[in-house]
Design a protein around this motif. Structure first.
Motif, PDB file in Angstrom:
ATOM      1  N   UNK A  93      -5.888  10.463  -7.086  1.00  0.00           N
ATOM      2  CA  UNK A  93      -5.342  10.042  -5.795  1.00  0.00           C
ATOM      3  C   UNK A  93      -6.238   8.960  -5.199  1.00  0.00           C
ATOM      4  N   UNK A  94      -5.595   7.923  -4.679  1.00  0.00           N
ATOM      5  CA  UNK A  94      -6.322   6.793  -4.109  1.00  0.00           C
ATOM      6  C   UNK A  94      -6.322   6.886  -2.586  1.00  0.00           C
ATOM      7  N   UNK A 102      -1.760   1.506   6.496  1.00  0.00           N
ATOM      8  CA  UNK A 102      -0.339   1.786   6.283  1.00  0.00           C
ATOM      9  C   UNK A 102      -0.095   2.565   4.997  1.00  0.00           C
ATOM     10  N   UNK A 103      -1.140   3.201   4.474  1.00  0.00           N
ATOM     11  CA  UNK A 103      -0.943   4.055   3.302  1.00  0.00           C
ATOM     12  C   UNK A 103      -0.278   5.374   3.683  1.00  0.00           C
ATOM     13  N   UNK A 123       0.995   4.108  -2.716  1.00  0.00           N
ATOM     14  CA  UNK A 123       0.755   5.506  -2.349  1.00  0.00           C
ATOM     15  C   UNK A 123       1.863   6.387  -2.921  1.00  0.00           C
ATOM     16  N   UNK A 127       0.829  -1.212   0.000  1.00  0.00           N
ATOM     17  CA  UNK A 127       0.000   0.000   0.000  1.00  0.00           C
ATOM     18  C   UNK A 127       0.861   1.259   0.000  1.00  0.00           C
ATOM     19  N   UNK A 128       1.929   1.209   0.811  1.00  0.00           N
ATOM     20  CA  UNK A 128       2.813   2.367   0.893  1.00  0.00           C
ATOM     21  C   UNK A 128       3.516   2.607  -0.438  1.00  0.00           C
ATOM     22  N   UNK A 134      -5.440  14.240   2.578  1.00  0.00           N
ATOM     23  CA  UNK A 134      -4.304  14.219   1.664  1.00  0.00           C
ATOM     24  C   UNK A 134      -4.790  14.144   0.217  1.00  0.00           C
ATOM     25  N   UNK A 145       1.518   6.676  -6.560  1.00  0.00           N
ATOM     26  CA  UNK A 145       0.327   7.455  -6.822  1.00  0.00           C
ATOM     27  C   UNK A 145       0.654   8.950  -6.945  1.00  0.00           C
ATOM     28  N   UNK A 182      -6.196   0.076   3.676  1.00  0.00           N
ATOM     29  CA  UNK A 182      -5.213  -0.217   4.706  1.00  0.00           C
ATOM     30  C   UNK A 182      -4.722   1.067   5.362  1.00  0.00           C
ATOM     31  N   UNK A 194      -6.412   4.039 -11.352  1.00  0.00           N
ATOM     32  CA  UNK A 194      -5.309   4.769 -10.705  1.00  0.00           C
ATOM     33  C   UNK A 194      -4.026   4.649 -11.509  1.00  0.00           C
ATOM     34  N   UNK A 248      -6.720   4.219   0.198  1.00  0.00           N
ATOM     35  CA  UNK A 248      -6.764   2.764   0.327  1.00  0.00           C
ATOM     36  C   UNK A 248      -7.489   2.364   1.604  1.00  0.00           C
ATOM     37  N   UNK A 301      -7.762   0.118  -9.252  1.00  0.00           N
ATOM     38  CA  UNK A 301      -6.305   0.253  -9.364  1.00  0.00           C
ATOM     39  C   UNK A 301      -5.899   0.507 -10.812  1.00  0.00           C
TER      40      UNK A 301
END
Lengths: 290, 298
Positions: B117-118, B124-125, A185, A181-182, B187, A188, B122, B92, B120, B89
């Motif tokens: 911009x996504x 931990x984004x 991001x 995910x990170x 964000x 992204x 989770x 994106x 998510x 996705x």
């Protein structure tokens, strides 16, 4: 019979709760608990215990040639530091160490950046680390002496070897552990290439990178002292390992111990001041490690 | 051409006005755009997506056609395995379609970018090494959209909007799950993307927090009027959050129908119309006929 048991139907209630004032909601821990939470105090206690045990053993043995006591070692250390000899030795050792360590770190980051961006780099890294990581740096010393002569060049070479592989391995493992995910991001936002590695992968993998830096530091320090013990004096200027070796030859055992104590002390200082502060300012503050 | 044929066949089972359904009927079209004459902001045309496992290639979605207009709150609803997250996705830019194309503002999507911009699911984004304010400003700086000072000012503005002013200098690990999602939303909004993509953003939250977040999201939309593409597997969430809901059927994902949900708000959840709409979508999702006694999926 049990099948027919029904729980009783009890009256409902709804009460207004007055503000809670009977006892403080939070209170301070007792002093002893707070003291015991101080890491430096606990570690200091361990060190003090070890010193006392050493001194006791030395007095029991009563042979200054084989095992000088803690106090005798301290006085030899004090002498060495006061005369400036030990400081000069430490300066030489740390100077060489810094060169080798930095070169190793730079090479490791280059190699892992290559490994995260290309399949070829990945294969290269895994093959090279599998080959060279188990190889003791000291075993390369004869070869290094042949190639680079008796100067600090050979020392830097073996230092690079001792830092590069464990650090590259740890950094790469850290990069691989960065959550998907990170990564997404980061991409992204349009990050790619080096900015992506620098702004996403490295901070996200910092716990692993820091542990690689620590391992690399320990490997480098021990390799350096060992290498100096083997051939030591580069053009008349020996480091700390050479000091230990020289004094053993002249049977100044207390100075040998003073040298060893200094090796340990420097290791402790770097571990507990440099790396601990680095961790406190980064990964601990960010909640990435507990 | 196959693409056209596919599109026609997809449009066929669109919902017809139902006599009792208020929200699902197309008779009560959205007041602001009865017949959109402009070009859709986001066009998904004939998009098939595949992903690869070590053993085989799996088709996640098959020839999806969707149009999302500016200020739409478009929801992709479907059971797991219908490829809705994969489709998001792909929009994106993380996956390339094997056929068809995705256009945002007329331009074909070729890779990830800050115009989509996504948010998510989770937690931990959010990079843990950045404070809330730095996190919100990060895409603005990383994408080179704004200078440092402007990025900071805009970050503070959107942090205020999601109600996290007091936590602007906290690190993500000091926040609760709902607060982290608020940061992610702030964000995303701060970047002012053409399309805001949300991939089950509230699924990992507890029920009370989720409801509050839905409320806040709708309030934000009222204020900012962003274009939203929202993926969920909760029928109720789809009806509440969306003004238009696309139902995807699984294995592979295909659009089964599109319905309007602009009439429903959070206060309608208990109403009979809402429950009827839930029932109808539930029936369509599970391919069965009308199921009068099926309980709604929470």
């Amino acid at each position: 019979m049990n099948q027919h048991v029904l729980p009783p139907i009890r009256p409902e209630y709804d009460r207004v709760l007055a503000p809670f004032v009977e006892a403080p909601v939070e209170r301070a821990l007792p002093l002893s608990t707070r003291l015991w939470q101080q890491e430096w105090l606990r570690k200091g206690l361990i060190l003090a215990t070890l010193a006392v045990a050493w001194e006791a053993l030395a007095r029991f043995q009563d042979n200054d040639l084989l095992l000088p006591g803690f106090l005798a070692t301290l006085s030899a250390l004090g002498e060495g530091l006061a005369s400036g000899e030990l400081l000069e030795r430490v300066r030489i050792s740390l100077g060489v160490l810094a060169q080798g360590y930095l070169a190793g770190v730079v090479l490791a980051f280059g190699l892992t950046t290559l490994a995260v961006s290309t399949q070829g780099g990945r294969d290269l890294l895994s093959t090279l680390t599998a080959m060279f990581n188990p190889l003791p740096a000291i075993a390369l010393l004869p070869l290094a002496l042949l190639w680079f002569g008796l100067g600090s060049g050979s020392l830097v070479f073996v230092l690079v070897h001792s830092v590069l592989w464990p650090l590259a391995l740890n950094t790469y493992a850290g990069f691989q552990g960065v959550p998907e995910t990170l990564r997404m991001a980061g991409r992204n936002y349009g990050l790619r290439g080096l900015p992506y590695v620098w702004q996403i992968l490295i901070p996200a993998a910092l716990p692993a990178i820091l542990s690689g830096l620590k391992i690399g530091w320990a490997f480098a320090w021990r390799t350096l002292i060992a290498a100096e013990l083997v051939f030591g004096a580069a053009s008349g200027k020996g480091g700390l390992g050479w000091y230990i070796f020289q004094n053993r030859n002249e049977l100044y055992t207390d100075r040998v111990f003073a040298g060893l104590l200094l090796v340990i002390a420097i290791g402790l200082v770097v571990e507990n001041l440099v790396f601990a502060s680095l961790e406190r300012l980064t990964v601990r503050r960010w909640g990435m490690v507990r | 051409m196959t693409l056209v044929a596919a599109r026609e066949s997809h449009f066929e089972p669109r919902p017809r006005p139902a006599p009792s359904g208020r929200g699902l009927s197309e008779a009560t079209a959205p007041p602001r755009a009865p017949a959109p004459t402009s070009v859709p902001l986001l066009q998904v045309s004939g998009v098939s997506l595949e992903y690869r496992t070590p053993e085989r290639v799996v088709r996640a979605t098959h020839r999806i056609d969707l149009d999302v207009y500016a200020a739409d709150r478009f929801v992709l609803l479907g059971p797991s395995g219908c490829g809705k997250s994969t489709l998001l996705k792909a929009i994106a830019g993380f996956h390339q379609p094997v056929e068809g194309e995705i256009r945002v503002g007329g331009e074909v999507v070729r890779g990830p970018g800050p115009d989509r911009i996504v948010v998510f699911q989770e937690f931990d984004q959010l990079p843990p090494w950045k404070t809330v304010a730095q996190n919100v400003a990060f895409p603005l700086r990383a994408a080179g959209l704004l200078g440092r000072r402007e990025a900071e000012a805009r970050a503070r503005h959107y942090i205020d909007k999601v109600g996290l002013t007091r936590f602007a200098d906290s690190y993500p690990h000091q926040l609760s799950g709902g607060m982290k999602q608020r940061v992610a939303i702030a964000r995303a909004l701060a970047t002012q993307p053409k399309v805001l993509l949300m991939d089950e953003p509230f699924a990992a939250l507890d029920a009370l927090t989720r409801r509050k977040m839905q409320e806040e999201l709708l309030a934000l939309w009222d204020e900012v009027r962003f274009t939203l593409l929202f993926v969920t597997h909760s029928i109720e969430e789809a009806l509440v959050v969306g003004n238009r809901v696309a139902l995807l059927s699984p294995h592979p994902g295909r659009v089964r129908s599109e319905v309007n949900a602009h009439d429903f708000t959070l206060s309608d959840i208990g109403s009979r119309d809402f429950q009827a709409a839930v029932q109808r979508l539930h029936g369509r999702l599970f391919e069965a006929g009308p199921e009068p006694d099926a309980s709604p999926v929470p």
